[in-house]
Design a protein around this motif. Structure first.
Motif, PDB file in Angstrom:
ATOM      1  N   CYS A  38       0.788  -1.149  -0.030  1.00  0.00           N
ATOM      2  CA  CYS A  38       0.028   0.043  -0.072  1.00  0.00           C
ATOM      3  C   CYS A  38       0.952   1.194   0.056  1.00  0.00           C
ATOM      4  N   ARG A  39       1.907   1.131   0.665  1.00  0.00           N
ATOM      5  CA  ARG A  39       2.763   2.408   0.726  1.00  0.00           C
ATOM      6  C   ARG A  39       3.527   2.780  -0.863  1.00  0.00           C
ATOM      7  N   ILE A  40       3.804   1.484  -1.571  1.00  0.00           N
ATOM      8  CA  ILE A  40       3.984   1.616  -2.901  1.00  0.00           C
ATOM      9  C   ILE A  40       2.835   2.256  -3.628  1.00  0.00           C
ATOM     10  N   LEU A  41       1.713   1.569  -3.523  1.00  0.00           N
ATOM     11  CA  LEU A  41       0.395   2.191  -4.273  1.00  0.00           C
ATOM     12  C   LEU A  41       0.208   3.529  -3.723  1.00  0.00           C
ATOM     13  N   PHE A  42      -0.013   4.061  -2.797  1.00  0.00           N
ATOM     14  CA  PHE A  42      -0.427   5.132  -2.313  1.00  0.00           C
ATOM     15  C   PHE A  42       0.725   6.308  -2.056  1.00  0.00           C
ATOM     16  N   GLY A  43       2.034   5.807  -1.536  1.00  0.00           N
ATOM     17  CA  GLY A  43       2.734   6.850  -1.171  1.00  0.00           C
ATOM     18  C   GLY A  43       2.878   6.652   0.534  1.00  0.00           C
ATOM     19  N   ALA A  44       4.285   6.401   0.968  1.00  0.00           N
ATOM     20  CA  ALA A  44       4.362   6.336   2.429  1.00  0.00           C
ATOM     21  C   ALA A  44       3.568   7.636   3.301  1.00  0.00           C
ATOM     22  N   ASP A  45       3.575   8.827   2.911  1.00  0.00           N
ATOM     23  CA  ASP A  45       2.921   9.727   3.601  1.00  0.00           C
ATOM     24  C   ASP A  45       1.483   9.545   3.680  1.00  0.00           C
ATOM     25  N   VAL A  46       0.849   9.236   2.648  1.00  0.00           N
ATOM     26  CA  VAL A  46      -0.517   8.946   2.808  1.00  0.00           C
ATOM     27  C   VAL A  46      -1.093   7.865   3.526  1.00  0.00           C
ATOM     28  N   VAL A  47      -0.178   6.790   3.465  1.00  0.00           N
ATOM     29  CA  VAL A  47      -0.465   5.682   4.364  1.00  0.00           C
ATOM     30  C   VAL A  47      -0.375   6.073   5.908  1.00  0.00           C
ATOM     31  N   GLU A  48       0.499   7.032   6.268  1.00  0.00           N
ATOM     32  CA  GLU A  48       0.958   7.410   7.490  1.00  0.00           C
ATOM     33  C   GLU A  48      -0.444   8.209   7.880  1.00  0.00           C
ATOM     34  N   GLN A  49      -1.050   8.886   6.901  1.00  0.00           N
ATOM     35  CA  GLN A  49      -2.234   9.744   7.813  1.00  0.00           C
ATOM     36  C   GLN A  49      -3.506   9.412   7.073  1.00  0.00           C
ATOM     37  N   ASN A  50      -3.583   8.166   6.613  1.00  0.00           N
ATOM     38  CA  ASN A  50      -4.965   7.704   5.934  1.00  0.00           C
ATOM     39  C   ASN A  50      -5.112   6.198   6.372  1.00  0.00           C
ATOM     40  N   CYS A  51      -6.371   5.691   6.451  1.00  0.00           N
ATOM     41  CA  CYS A  51      -6.451   4.362   6.422  1.00  0.00           C
ATOM     42  C   CYS A  51      -6.755   4.046   4.921  1.00  0.00           C
ATOM     43  N   VAL A  52      -5.854   3.025   4.490  1.00  0.00           N
ATOM     44  CA  VAL A  52      -5.749   2.496   2.908  1.00  0.00           C
ATOM     45  C   VAL A  52      -6.110   0.885   2.922  1.00  0.00           C
ATOM     46  N   VAL A  53      -6.057   0.499   3.958  1.00  0.00           N
ATOM     47  CA  VAL A  53      -6.179  -1.310   3.856  1.00  0.00           C
ATOM     48  C   VAL A  53      -6.704  -1.391   5.482  1.00  0.00           C
ATOM     49  N   MET A  54      -7.269  -2.755   5.258  1.00  0.00           N
ATOM     50  CA  MET A  54      -7.582  -3.222   6.588  1.00  0.00           C
ATOM     51  C   MET A  54      -7.498  -4.631   6.681  1.00  0.00           C
ATOM     52  N   GLY A  55      -7.440  -5.097   8.019  1.00  0.00           N
ATOM     53  CA  GLY A  55      -7.218  -6.713   8.179  1.00  0.00           C
ATOM     54  C   GLY A  55      -8.417  -7.114   8.783  1.00  0.00           C
ATOM     55  N   ASN A  56      -8.558  -8.600   8.415  1.00  0.00           N
ATOM     56  CA  ASN A  56      -9.897  -9.018   9.017  1.00  0.00           C
ATOM     57  C   ASN A  56      -9.478 -10.072  10.100  1.00  0.00           C
ATOM     58  N   PHE A  57      -9.479  -9.862  11.254  1.00  0.00           N
ATOM     59  CA  PHE A  57      -8.971 -10.965  12.348  1.00  0.00           C
ATOM     60  C   PHE A  57      -9.894 -11.403  13.210  1.00  0.00           C
TER      61      PHE A  57
END
Length: 522
Positions: free
Chosen positions: A222-241
């Protein structure tokens, strides 16, 4: 009941069906949405006193029985520091009891509503509040269709199902492990699955959870897809545990939860509760246990990173008491979902529960009857994220191509239902009756001409013709029509555009990761 919310429907630019591509906007075009906000009230089944009793029982479970944690001393240390009472059981397992109110207090920092970004911003979803997000089914080792029967899932099946999801205007989210691609080694398949969601869909998706390092890989992609800064500040993926019911959280899950939370990403905390086997067979007892187990998982996220998105959840099923077989789509779990919805609103947490559940072995009348019972409970209870909205068959052991499109058609109907009823002056239709007066049909009135394209949901699968016409055209039943439908959708599918440099970077990351490890098939 709670007051009805004003309907809020947002349009997206996602690709529609072949029919709409060829002939312009279809009759359902006004319903295309990246998610839907309900225009109908939730159904509150229990009194405040009854909810108090369930919550008190959940608190007693946590304080008097406790929860077992395995193979994750760091999680144990976090809960000990927060006030939990830790009792070692073995060298790698601990029981933790939580004083009354402790877990709920920790959860005060959890967001009531959050946005999960999609790579196409028009398809980002809101999770929580009055929004509802439909996602495909999850986790089946087998796939099936009418041509090839039941078989182990492959990566081709996985990619096909992602494409079918992307092709449906009635789903809002790409989901996660739509099926298990068993032709790829276990330790490597997560890379192909996450990539398939990124490449063949432009919607939000779930990452891997089967090992902490796979969770980390999902976040890095996701960091590759969105950029590390975007991932740090936003939810871009979830895990189902999943917890390990009754009352156990294993280290694979808790370490994965901590990985997602540390990165500021979302997580769903799901007890799989089979009444009479791993939870009390009474709905109220199961709801109390679901609250206890899920709330502890949610609380862990806040100890790692206050404000990290966390979703309360409950996968509640019944059991055939004569045989011990799981049953899905029965009324008692539907009632439990309604109660869990009320509790989630009380605790101000987003909720995942229910879906198009069935134990039928074919996409037949039993499948759709059971699915409707379960799915309506998700809609009425106020669930915000509905996994298993499409494809669930065979008690979750099989993902069906035909049921996938049957279920998405049902999701389309539910969009119309969730919009609620318009009672504006125009919608009251007085002019339609007044234009020609008593005894005259309304086919040609201005009101009818103004609304006929959008007034009713127009199924792309139902057959509403007279018997004679249906018989002359081959007398195809719903399964046969669904078989043709998914083939048409795949034939018409076109992948959403992606930046070539980003795609190259993702492929290079996958190649490096795969080259760094030997194949493992278990």
């Amino acid at each position: 009941m709670t007051p009805a919310a004003a309907p809020m429907i947002r349009r997206s630019s996602r690709r529609g069906s072949r029919r709409r591509q060829a002939g312009g906007p279809g009759p359902n075009a006004h319903l295309c949405v990246p998610y839907i906000a309900r225009g109908i009230p939730t159904y509150d089944i229990l009194s405040e006193e009854s909810l108090d009793r369930i919550e008190t029982t959940a608190e007693r479970i946590l304080a008097e029985i406790g929860v077992e944690f395995r193979d994750d001393p760091e999680t144990v240390a976090l809960f000990r520091a927060a006030g939990g009472t830790v009792t070692p059981l073995t060298e790698a397992s601990w029981n933790i009891r939580f004083p009354a109110g402790m877990i709920r207090e920790i959860l005060r920092t959890a967001p009531e509503r959050f946005t999960q970004l999609a790579r196409n911003p028009a398809n980002s979803v809101e999770i929580g509040g009055d929004s509802i997000v439909f996602a495909p089914s999850y986790g089946s080792p087998f796939v099936m269709d009418l041509d090839r029967g039941r078989r182990y899932g492959t990566l081709e099946d996985f990619e096909n199902l992602v494409k079918l999801g992307q092709s449906s205007q009635w789903l809002h989210h790409s989901g996660g492990t739509i099926c298990e691609p068993t032709d790829v080694p276990v330790n490597k398949r997560h890379l192909d699955m996450v990539y398939a969601h990124i490449r063949y869909s432009d919607r939000a998706f779930l990452g891997s959870i089967t090992a902490p390092e796979r969770a980390e890989d999902s976040i890095e992609m996701c960091r590759i897809l969105f950029g590390a800064d975007v991932v740090e500040q936003n939810c871009v993926v979830m895990g189902n545990f999943n917890s390990t019911s009754p009352l156990v959280w294993d280290g694979v899950s808790t370490r994965g939860i901590r990985a997602y939370a540390a990165a500021g990403q979302g997580s769903i905390h799901l007890p799989f509760l089979l009444g009479g086997a791993v939870s009390p067979l009474t709905p109220a007892g199961t709801v109390a246990q679901a609250l206890a187990e899920s709330a502890v998982g949610c609380a862990l996220t806040q100890l790692v990173r206050p404000g990290a998105p966390a979703v309360l959840a409950g996968f509640i099923a019944s059991m055939a008491m004569r045989s011990g077989s799981p049953t899905f789509g029965t009324p008692e779990p539907a009632l439990a979902s309604l109660a869990l919805g009320q509790i989630a609103r009380r605790w101000k947490l987003p909720l995942r529960c229910a879906g198009n559940f069935s134990t039928s072995k074919l996409p037949d009348a039993q499948a759709m009857q059971q699915s409707m019972m379960s799915m309506m409970s998700a809609v009425q209870c106020g669930a915000n994220y509905v996994l298993h909205s499409a494809g669930f068959l065979d008690g979750l052991l099989s993902m069906s191509y035909e049921k996938f499109v049957l279920d998405t058609d049902l999701c389309g109907m539910l969009h119309g239902y969730l919009r609620g009823m318009d009672v504006s002056e125009d919608a009251l239709g007085f002019d339609a009756l007044a234009e020609l007066g008593p005894g005259q049909h309304l086919f040609s009135t201005a009101h009818t001409m103004r609304h006929y394209k959008t007034a009713y949901y127009d199924s792309e699968l139902d057959d509403n013709q007279p018997w004679e016409t249906w018989s002359e055209q081959g007398a195809a039943d719903s399964m046969t029509r669904a078989n043709a439908r998914w083939k048409d959708l795949l034939a018409a599918y076109e992948p959403p555009a992606i930046d070539p440099a980003t795609d190259d970077a993702l492929r290079a990351f996958i190649a490096r990761k795969k080259a760094s490890m030997a194949d493992a098939w278990y």
